[in-house]
Design an enzyme around this catalytic site. Structure first.
Site, PDB file in Angstrom:
ATOM      1  N   HIS A  55       1.622  -7.571  -3.249  1.00 47.41           N
ATOM      2  CA  HIS A  55       2.268  -6.960  -2.111  1.00 47.41           C
ATOM      3  C   HIS A  55       3.216  -7.733  -1.177  1.00 47.41           C
ATOM      4  CE1 HIS A  55       0.593  -2.925  -3.206  1.00 47.41           C
ATOM      5  NE2 HIS A  55      -0.005  -3.457  -3.915  1.00 47.41           N
ATOM      6  N   HIS A  63       3.815  -0.958  -6.159  1.00 48.24           N
ATOM      7  CA  HIS A  63       4.874  -0.106  -5.973  1.00 48.24           C
ATOM      8  C   HIS A  63       5.850   0.039  -7.019  1.00 48.24           C
ATOM      9  CE1 HIS A  63       3.265   0.101  -2.008  1.00 48.24           C
ATOM     10  NE2 HIS A  63       3.343  -1.266  -1.932  1.00 48.24           N
ATOM     11  N   GLU A  92      10.112  -3.459  -0.810  1.00 48.92           N
ATOM     12  CA  GLU A  92       8.886  -4.026  -1.380  1.00 48.92           C
ATOM     13  C   GLU A  92       8.765  -4.213  -2.665  1.00 48.92           C
ATOM     14  OE1 GLU A  92       5.043  -2.526  -0.001  1.00 48.92           O
ATOM     15  OE2 GLU A  92       3.932  -4.151  -0.850  1.00 48.92           O
ATOM     16  N   GLU A 111      -0.798 -10.237   0.389  1.00 56.12           N
ATOM     17  CA  GLU A 111       0.522  -9.610   1.036  1.00 56.12           C
ATOM     18  C   GLU A 111       1.211 -10.830   1.513  1.00 56.12           C
ATOM     19  OE1 GLU A 111       0.916  -6.464   1.918  1.00 56.12           O
ATOM     20  OE2 GLU A 111      -0.853  -5.316   1.906  1.00 56.12           O
TER      21      GLU A 111
HETATM   22 ZN   LIG Z   1       2.423  -2.577  -0.814  1.00 53.76          ZN
END
Ligand SMILES: [Zn+2]
Length: 233
Positions: free
Chosen positions: A80, A12, A26, A144
């Protein structure tokens, strides 16, 4: 020798904040993790590290994989943070036909991450049809790190020390995969000034020389400035 090229992609950025929750976004977490990973990896020989972004900017998924492909990266890591009700850490690789090496690399990185972060739920090694792991021409992984919308996970994500642990885990995994060796530490120079306090004698050493002539040259200069000077061996 050919350098190992590691491409790190902080997920992002810019107009795309990614997931958010508990006052966190995030994109603001993936960047410090990626920057820490770069800093850690640069302590090793024979490695080049490139980030898809080093600040808060908008990048498409295509731009990210294009960058890594054009550079000829050996490994792609896209960082992430999860969301959507859950807790813990998972790693993902492409769910298509991937080599045993890619699966093995996931095993290594996954277990090093879990070791580094301490007591956090292990959600396991997963596969997905995510663009960044599908379109990158080199082995790719997408960890993640915790759930931004989970109160306990968010508490950890607010701690910079925890973000560093996430980076440390990936570092340790890559060290193992690519057999990276730490750069030799430069030998520290001899102390140029040294303060000592013995018997209430305060002395200042201004130079230590292998060659006596150099010591004498400095002594002459100090004397001309009005200091009393001793040369000791
Ligand atoms: Zn993400």
């Amino acid at each position: 020798m050919k350098k190992i090229k590691v491409f790190v992609d902080p997920g992002h950025g810019g107009t795309d904040p990614g997931a958010f929750g508990n006052g966190l976004r995030e994109k603001d977490l993936t960047l410090p993790i990626a920057l820490a990973l770069k800093k850690y990896l640069e302590q090793y020989e024979n490695i080049e590290v490139r980030l898809s972004r080093e600040d808060d900017r908008t990048l498409s998924l295509k731009q990210r994989t294009d960058m890594a492909n054009a550079w000829g990266a050996d490994y792609f890591i896209s960082v992430h943070i999860n969301a959507g009700g859950g807790t813990g850490i998972e790693t993902l690789i492409f769910n298509g036909n991937v080599s045993a090496a890619i699966r093995n690399n996931q095993n290594v990185i996954h277990s090093e991450i879990m070791k580094a972060v301490g007591n956090v739920r292990d959600r396991g090694k997963k596969t997905a049809n995510f663009r960044v792991v599908r379109e990158s021409k080199m082995p790719a992984i997408l960890p993640e790190f915790l759930f931004i919308d989970n109160t306990n996970d968010a508490r950890l994500l607010k701690d910079p020390a925890f973000l560093n642990k996430c980076a440390k885990g990936m570092e340790n995994g890559l060290v193992s995969i690519f057999n990276l060796k730490k750069k030799a530490q430069p030998t520290p120079p001899p102390p140029q000034t040294q303060l000592c306090n013995s018997n209430k004698l305060y002395c200042v050493q201004v130079g230590a020389f292998a060659n006596k002539a150099n010591a004498e040259r400095l002594a002459t200069e100090l004397k001309s400035n009005g200091y009393s000077v001793f040369i000791t061996e």
